[in-house]
Design a protein around this motif. Structure first.
Motif, PDB file in Angstrom:
ATOM      1  N   GLY A 190      59.242  43.491  10.098  1.00  0.00           N
ATOM      2  CA  GLY A 190      58.590  44.490  10.943  1.00  0.00           C
ATOM      3  C   GLY A 190      57.697  43.910  12.030  1.00  0.00           C
ATOM      4  N   MET A 191      57.483  42.611  11.966  1.00  0.00           N
ATOM      5  CA  MET A 191      56.601  41.997  12.980  1.00  0.00           C
ATOM      6  C   MET A 191      57.296  41.857  14.340  1.00  0.00           C
ATOM      7  N   HIS A 192      56.487  41.891  15.373  1.00  0.00           N
ATOM      8  CA  HIS A 192      56.963  41.515  16.715  1.00  0.00           C
ATOM      9  C   HIS A 192      56.200  40.272  17.158  1.00  0.00           C
ATOM     10  N   ILE A 193      56.935  39.287  17.620  1.00  0.00           N
ATOM     11  CA  ILE A 193      56.337  38.016  18.037  1.00  0.00           C
ATOM     12  C   ILE A 193      56.513  37.831  19.533  1.00  0.00           C
ATOM     13  N   VAL A 194      55.426  37.435  20.187  1.00  0.00           N
ATOM     14  CA  VAL A 194      55.468  37.142  21.619  1.00  0.00           C
ATOM     15  C   VAL A 194      55.173  35.652  21.784  1.00  0.00           C
ATOM     16  N   ALA A 195      56.179  34.887  22.174  1.00  0.00           N
ATOM     17  CA  ALA A 195      56.056  33.426  22.279  1.00  0.00           C
ATOM     18  C   ALA A 195      55.847  33.062  23.742  1.00  0.00           C
ATOM     19  N   VAL A 196      54.614  32.726  24.080  1.00  0.00           N
ATOM     20  CA  VAL A 196      54.242  32.506  25.479  1.00  0.00           C
ATOM     21  C   VAL A 196      54.052  31.022  25.805  1.00  0.00           C
ATOM     22  N   GLY A 197      53.463  30.294  24.855  1.00  0.00           N
ATOM     23  CA  GLY A 197      53.003  28.935  25.162  1.00  0.00           C
ATOM     24  C   GLY A 197      54.108  27.963  25.521  1.00  0.00           C
ATOM     25  N   ALA A 198      55.236  28.041  24.827  1.00  0.00           N
ATOM     26  CA  ALA A 198      56.295  27.057  25.061  1.00  0.00           C
ATOM     27  C   ALA A 198      57.056  27.405  26.332  1.00  0.00           C
ATOM     28  N   ASP A 199      56.833  26.628  27.378  1.00  0.00           N
ATOM     29  CA  ASP A 199      57.473  26.901  28.660  1.00  0.00           C
ATOM     30  C   ASP A 199      58.141  25.661  29.231  1.00  0.00           C
ATOM     31  N   MET A 200      58.245  24.604  28.408  1.00  0.00           N
ATOM     32  CA  MET A 200      59.036  23.436  28.813  1.00  0.00           C
ATOM     33  C   MET A 200      59.475  22.698  27.557  1.00  0.00           C
ATOM     34  N   ALA A 201      60.549  21.941  27.704  1.00  0.00           N
ATOM     35  CA  ALA A 201      61.057  21.169  26.567  1.00  0.00           C
ATOM     36  C   ALA A 201      59.912  20.330  25.999  1.00  0.00           C
ATOM     37  N   GLY A 202      59.788  20.307  24.676  1.00  0.00           N
ATOM     38  CA  GLY A 202      58.732  19.506  24.047  1.00  0.00           C
ATOM     39  C   GLY A 202      57.586  20.353  23.524  1.00  0.00           C
TER      40      GLY A 202
END
Lengths: 328, 328
Positions: free
Chosen positions: B218-230
């Motif tokens: 039921g969770m919704h996850i917002v993944a913002v931090g990862a914006d480049m390989a690594g």
């Protein structure tokens, strides 16, 4: 953080061909020394408005600056509005902090740094006794190439040909006034190439104008117009046996005049002699005999904008030109 | 040709989260409809100065404008000078003529349009009865995500965790003042995730922070931090069986959080559910059950800058803000 703003008139007052030739030489050397990061050209196309926008960016570790040039060509401008076809903006950032240093009109810079490139190639690759230059095209770049060339060689005669002959009267008046040399208007490609020591092409042609039979031993050719796949000014056969030099070989192979010769299998990439910066740096010889045919292919590099814009910025600062704006 | 100049304060006065959410929705729809040209991100690196400069450009055929954002991160700024770490500049051009329309400070726009992106995803993918949000990171983006979310959902409690706990007192004060909701400071990842309906990660982490065992149905996850390989904030295992949505799948696969799950072979590219614009346009369903786990991966798109900057420009013009400069 204060950012200098320079309009086209400020840029004009801060530019001289002699200074730009010097700056572009520094830029070519920096590129050759591996001091330059020059990402791929970004292109966006607006066919519905007969336009395109390109971005050339560059980090030069020698002057520690980042330059970004956004240049547009909208080919209906001037018909339905009073804007020029080509509009450019150049931004300079401090490569140590990211601070925005200067934003300037970039329209003149592209023209003059391209003229400087041709002149540098002639200094290194044309015969020292070159007197006669053949010019194809009668627009702004056809002027700039000659202004640059006359700074570095003792040119006596300029022969010019255009597919749009109506533009040549103004060309003759402008160039004779600026250079003091005689301009001869030609009504055929053959007449233009006759007796030429140096030949410069500045057209947007998509099918070649100049047949290889017109290129004589000892000539130096400056191929400016072809700067993207699909453009073509010279018979690919001229590349056979010639000493072929590019500004950036990688870029010329993908979008310059040499691309056509490679696609036509007249030469392979391995046949390319070198980059102009290698010759400037003394790593490779320039012209080595009075008979060889030399070709300089230039598609224009971000580093040329970088060093030219930095020169403009420094001169404008000394002269107290422009305005300042605090974005932050 | 007159160009509007907007400093950071002008931009701040012309921005509201509600307006930016609306603008970014329009942008996502335009992207989905194929009305957007968004060239690859340009990156230049200055490791000798702990810095980098990126360029995100975009042509939006719907509003007929070209945007170019030049954004720098120089990580020694503030220590040896008084400049911020992140400095951004956004230029808007008329996509019908190439005319330079507006140049504005771009620092705030990246932050707010990214907050808007997270909010839009929660509107479409989080459970409607979501009350508690877990936030990882205590910087500017950790604020913006919550400001955006509180515009679109009835959030009651904000639980926050940071690897740099000293920044959380200021975070609590700012966020409680801005949103009127209670902020609970957490000293472990486990405590933060407990009872969370929505979890948002905004850190520059290179090794994952959140174990998959902490992600409940039921969770919704917002993944913002990862914006480049690594970069990596989430255990790749969370992607198994989840409904995975990206802003641009192509960009997320090459540089977002989903890249890690694909590299770890937890999912294949075919397992990705869709793009946020497809859900906005009604082509695909958003959340379909109270139990499914949804993940929104955002790496940030030029179209978000484009529509946000255009909105700023229009509001600033209405309000009579900024200055004007004639480059041409």
């Amino acid at each position: 953080m204060k950012t200098m703003l320079l309009c086209m008139d400020d840029v004009r007052s801060s530019l001289s061909m002699a200074a730009v030739i010097e700056a572009v030489e520094e830029g070519y050397l920096a590129f050759e020394e591996g001091k330059v990061q020059q990402p791929d050209i970004v292109s966006m196309e607006m066919p519905e408005h007969h336009g395109e926008t390109d971005i050339k960016s560059c980090y030069n570790a020698l002057n520690e600056s980042v330059s970004v040039k956004i240049a547009s060509g909208f080919y209906d401008n001037g018909k339905t509005n009073d804007l020029p076809t080509m509009i450019g903006t150049i931004l300079l950032f401090d490569g140590r902090t990211g601070a925005s240093v200067c934003i300037m009109d970039g329209s003149l810079i592209t023209a003059i740094r391209t003229g400087a490139a041709g002149a540098i190639s002639s200094k290194l690759l044309a015969r020292k006794d070159s007197k006669t230059v053949a010019v194809f095209g009668g627009g702004g770049q056809a002027r700039m190439q000659v202004y640059g060339l006359c700074q570095v060689m003792d040119i006596e005669t300029i022969k010019v040909y255009s597919q749009y002959p109506h533009e040549l009267a103004a060309y003759k008046a402008d160039v004779e006034k600026e250079t003091g040399r005689q301009v001869i208007l030609c009504d055929s490609v053959e007449m233009t190439m006759e007796d030429a020591d140096i030949a410069i092409s500045t057209t947007p042609s998509k099918e070649f104008l100049v047949n290889s039979s017109l290129v004589k031993p000892g000539m130096h050719i400056v191929a400016v117009g072809a700067d993207m796949a699909g453009k073509n000014e010279w018979d690919p056969q001229i590349f056979r046996g010639a000493k072929v030099v590019g500004d950036s070989i990688a870029q010329c192979v993908s979008r310059g005049e040499m691309r056509n010769a490679i696609v036509a299998k007249v030469i392979a990439e391995d046949d390319i002699y070198g980059e102009i910066g290698e010759i400037l740096a003394g790593k490779k010889a320039g012209r080595e005999s009075a008979e060889e045919i030399t070709i300089f292919d230039t598609t224009g590099m971000g580093i040329q904008d970088n060093v030219t814009a930095m020169r403009v910025y420094e001169i404008a600062k000394e002269k107290g030109l422009g305005q300042w704006f605090e974005f932050l």
